[in-house]
Motif scaffolding. Sequence first.
Motif, PDB file in Angstrom:
ATOM      1  N   LYS A 187      -6.279   0.406  -5.506  1.00  0.00           N
ATOM      2  CA  LYS A 187      -6.840  -0.799  -4.882  1.00  0.00           C
ATOM      3  C   LYS A 187      -7.023  -1.920  -5.898  1.00  0.00           C
ATOM      4  O   LYS A 187      -6.872  -3.098  -5.557  1.00  0.00           O
ATOM      5  CB  LYS A 187      -8.155  -0.475  -4.185  1.00  0.00           C
ATOM      6  N   LEU A 213      -9.673   0.416   3.518  1.00  0.00           N
ATOM      7  CA  LEU A 213      -9.508  -0.188   2.198  1.00  0.00           C
ATOM      8  C   LEU A 213     -10.851  -0.341   1.483  1.00  0.00           C
ATOM      9  O   LEU A 213     -10.887  -0.450   0.254  1.00  0.00           O
ATOM     10  CB  LEU A 213      -8.825  -1.550   2.311  1.00  0.00           C
ATOM     11  N   ALA A 240       0.831  -1.206   0.000  1.00  0.00           N
ATOM     12  CA  ALA A 240       0.000   0.000   0.000  1.00  0.00           C
ATOM     13  C   ALA A 240       0.866   1.256   0.000  1.00  0.00           C
ATOM     14  O   ALA A 240       0.511   2.266  -0.633  1.00  0.00           O
ATOM     15  CB  ALA A 240      -0.934  -0.010   1.208  1.00  0.00           C
TER      16      ALA A 240
END
Length: 330
Positions: free
Chosen positions: A293, A282, A107
Amino acid sequence: MRRLGSLVLLLVLALVGCSDVHTVAGTGPGGGKAGQAPASRNPADRDVDRYLDRVLPPGLGITVAAARGGELTHCAGRGLADRAARAPATCDTVYDVMSITKQFTAAAILKLEMSGKLRVSDRIGAYLGSVPADKRAITLHQLLTHTAGLPESLGDDYDPLSRAELLAGVMKARLRSAPGKEFRYSNAGYSVLAAIVEKVSGLSYERFLAESLFRPAGMTRTGYVLPAWKREQVAVEYDRHGRAQGRPMDHPWASDGPSWNLRGNGGMLSTARDMFRWHRALAGDRVLSATAKRKLFAPQVRVPELDGAYGYGWVVVDSGLGEHRYSGYR
């Protein structure tokens, strides 16, 4: 899980004798009936307790969180976080989440890509300087998907190793396969990614995660050392025989967290409550864009032994009820 009805998330943090590999995190055997939760007045708690009583072996020290939609409906400890002190596990017990750390690193790379500071298609030489000929073709994408061909590690998790020593060791290491050719699980590769996060951001790995990922997600109890843990907050780890292995910081650590055989690929500390906050982040756009994502969760490379695929720090499998993702492979 179907017996939980509309409870859509069940998060369990528990160390079940896994101190030698990076998997799911927690505390291990708690002894006797301590693994069973006390009766609760909350119907959701009773549903979770009945399910766990049925599927888990007795005596584990764990924390379990369950949620319905965006609401945390159950968060409680079962058993002991420290057997010697008879300290119970709670919703806010701190655990080593082990290889779940990798999806935080992934991430972080995507966050830097969102800001235009790098691209996952870039070769590592763009950030690491001179790279040996056999490694010049390695890209960030290959590091993220364990297809760079790098060794699994350069030694024990707790061997003292600086960032410079980690990078020098990786550059000297023999490749296990040509870059981009095979899935070869590599903790070292994720440590290289953590080093790139530092070089590109100008911050320490943990500080960048804290400011760019954890703070926007509302996470205050996740990190290596920045949360300034009290010792009693952190669960003791146990091996598969129930022998105490101490807390993560009982092993050799640098002043700012674990050394570089572990940094970026494992060793992150967190709580069930904070991991739920990450789950919610998320699900929205507070941390990563929809494009980021999609990259994080896409089945980037097939992995036959998993009967699924690997994304960026996530394993993606078809559960028969739709795509299912989990982090913490190995």
